[in-house]
Design a protein around this motif. Structure first.
Motif, PDB file in Angstrom:
ATOM      1  N   ALA A   1     -14.316  24.671 -10.378  1.00 36.91           N
ATOM      2  CA  ALA A   1     -13.980  25.639 -11.422  1.00 36.91           C
ATOM      3  C   ALA A   1     -14.819  26.904 -11.250  1.00 36.91           C
ATOM      4  O   ALA A   1     -16.032  26.838 -11.038  1.00 36.91           O
ATOM      5  CB  ALA A   1     -14.221  25.025 -12.794  1.00 36.91           C
TER       6      ALA A   1
ATOM      7  N   THR B   1     -15.655  20.799 -16.451  1.00 35.12           N
ATOM      8  CA  THR B   1     -14.694  21.563 -17.242  1.00 35.12           C
ATOM      9  C   THR B   1     -14.487  20.990 -18.639  1.00 35.12           C
ATOM     10  O   THR B   1     -14.189  21.727 -19.569  1.00 35.12           O
ATOM     11  CB  THR B   1     -13.326  21.590 -16.544  1.00 35.12           C
ATOM     12  OG1 THR B   1     -12.730  20.286 -16.620  1.00 35.12           O
ATOM     13  CG2 THR B   1     -13.453  21.997 -15.079  1.00 35.12           C
TER      14      THR B   1
ATOM     15  N   TRP C   1      -3.029  23.570 -16.605  1.00 32.73           N
ATOM     16  CA  TRP C   1      -3.864  22.947 -15.585  1.00 32.73           C
ATOM     17  C   TRP C   1      -3.283  23.207 -14.186  1.00 32.73           C
ATOM     18  O   TRP C   1      -4.037  23.462 -13.240  1.00 32.73           O
ATOM     19  CB  TRP C   1      -3.991  21.450 -15.831  1.00 32.73           C
ATOM     20  CG  TRP C   1      -4.915  20.772 -14.864  1.00 32.73           C
ATOM     21  CD1 TRP C   1      -4.563  19.989 -13.810  1.00 32.73           C
ATOM     22  CD2 TRP C   1      -6.346  20.851 -14.853  1.00 32.73           C
ATOM     23  NE1 TRP C   1      -5.688  19.568 -13.137  1.00 32.73           N
ATOM     24  CE2 TRP C   1      -6.794  20.076 -13.759  1.00 32.73           C
ATOM     25  CE3 TRP C   1      -7.279  21.493 -15.659  1.00 32.73           C
ATOM     26  CZ2 TRP C   1      -8.149  19.932 -13.456  1.00 32.73           C
ATOM     27  CZ3 TRP C   1      -8.636  21.349 -15.356  1.00 32.73           C
ATOM     28  CH2 TRP C   1      -9.054  20.582 -14.266  1.00 32.73           C
TER      29      TRP C   1
ATOM     30  N   GLU D   1     -12.249  18.346  -9.833  1.00 28.57           N
ATOM     31  CA  GLU D   1     -12.687  18.343 -11.236  1.00 28.57           C
ATOM     32  C   GLU D   1     -13.636  17.165 -11.455  1.00 28.57           C
ATOM     33  O   GLU D   1     -13.353  16.046 -11.044  1.00 28.57           O
ATOM     34  CB  GLU D   1     -11.476  18.199 -12.154  1.00 28.57           C
ATOM     35  CG  GLU D   1     -11.695  18.703 -13.573  1.00 28.57           C
ATOM     36  CD  GLU D   1     -12.490  17.753 -14.458  1.00 28.57           C
ATOM     37  OE1 GLU D   1     -13.023  18.202 -15.476  1.00 28.57           O
ATOM     38  OE2 GLU D   1     -12.570  16.552 -14.135  1.00 28.57           O
TER      39      GLU D   1
END
Length: 307
Positions: free
Chosen positions: A30, A40, A100, A113
């Motif tokens: 991210a 996140t 997303w 992630e």
């Protein structure tokens, strides 16, 4: 386009695994998040918006109230997806999935992630499963497990979490991981932290899926370290022992009863020895956020770290 989800509890070595996957597979993280180590918390926030059940975690902001989760998601999407185009409807599952996908595409071809908060919540993992089923990206779930005695000891040392309390959350998280593996066998890879100390062997099926090849020159830069393995055995004052149920669950991941047994039996004295640390961290957890942020800035300044 690939989307990798590292699923683990806290203090399991997920940051080390994140660095290794980024180095070998070229996985992108991210771009901007207010959370630690590129976390996140997207899916726990999405679950809050959708009103899905979540259990409170010790010394954690989760579950985040829906209005705040919605605001933070909008800010996160704006900072981590290509500008332009209408903003998705974040009130629905379809809208959250579409947002997303924008983030994954912006960070492709491989986006990674890592939020240790997710595995604790069965409803959150199920939501991630539903996203994977949409097929907008090739989603892989990488379940990272570590000897629970090491994990609980690390959480107690770092965050002051009472081991008995954290044990209940650990057990629920890894029951969820086993259920995920059963339901998503082709997408789910379970690796043990201890096995990664010897090299990339456990990660090879993931690298093959991604078409990645380990570079020996990067191995030392992203190596896993054994200094914290079984460290609790040397702490006579710790004394905590796992329940029979948690021991049986850990054995399903290949841990021997011997590796899980504490040689120092818990006593009233060792129990009292743990209380000051737990009480001190509890007080810190109640400190208003602006004061904690100011203290963190002062600490970074004194240590010569960037603000």
């Amino acid at each position: 386009m690939h989307c990798l989800f590292i699923l683990s509890t806290k203090s399991s070595g997920s940051s080390a695994l994140q660095r290794r996957l980024a180095a070998v597979a070229g996985a992108n993280l991210a771009s901007a998040t207010r959370h630690y180590m590129n976390e996140t918390l997207y899916w726990t926030k999405a679950a809050s918006v959708l009103g899905l059940p979540q259990a409170p975690l010790p010394f954690s902001e989760v579950p985040i109230p829906a209005p705040r989760a919605r605001r933070e998601l909008r800010a996160f999407i704006a900072a981590n997806a290509k500008p332009g185009g209408p903003l998705e409807d974040l009130e629905t599952e379809a809208g959250l999935f579409a947002a997303w996908t924008r983030i994954v595409r912006y960070h492709g071809p491989v986006f990674l992630e890592k939020s240790p908060h997710h595995l604790y919540q069965a409803s959150v993992v199920e939501l991630m499963r539903r996203y994977a089923a949409v097929g907008a990206a090739d989603c892989l779930f990488i379940g990272l497990v570590r000897n629970p005695m090491d994990t609980l000891y690390s959480s107690w040392r770092r965050f002051g979490v009472a081991p008995a309390r954290e044990e209940r959350h650990w057990a629920r998280a890894y029951e969820t991981l086993l259920e995920l593996k059963q339901a998503e066998a082709e997408r789910t890879f379970i690796v043990r932290y201890e096995d990664l100390l010897s090299g990339d062997g456990p990660l090879q099926p993931i690298f093959e899926r991604l078409g990645a090849e380990p570079d020996p020159e990067t191995e030392d830069l992203t190596a896993f370290h054994s200094a914290s393995v079984q460290k609790w055995r040397a702490d006579r004052a710790y004394g905590f022992s796992l329940s029979a149920e948690t021991t049986a669950l850990a054995e399903r991941f290949g841990y021997s009863a011997e590796s899980l047994a504490n040689p120092h039996t818990d006593t009233p004295l060792s129990g009292l020895a743990r209380r000051p640390r737990e009480a001190a961290y509890w007080v810190v957890s109640k400190t208003p956020k602006p004061l904690k942020e100011r203290a963190a800035r002062v600490k970074r300044t004194l240590m010569g770290q960037p603000l």
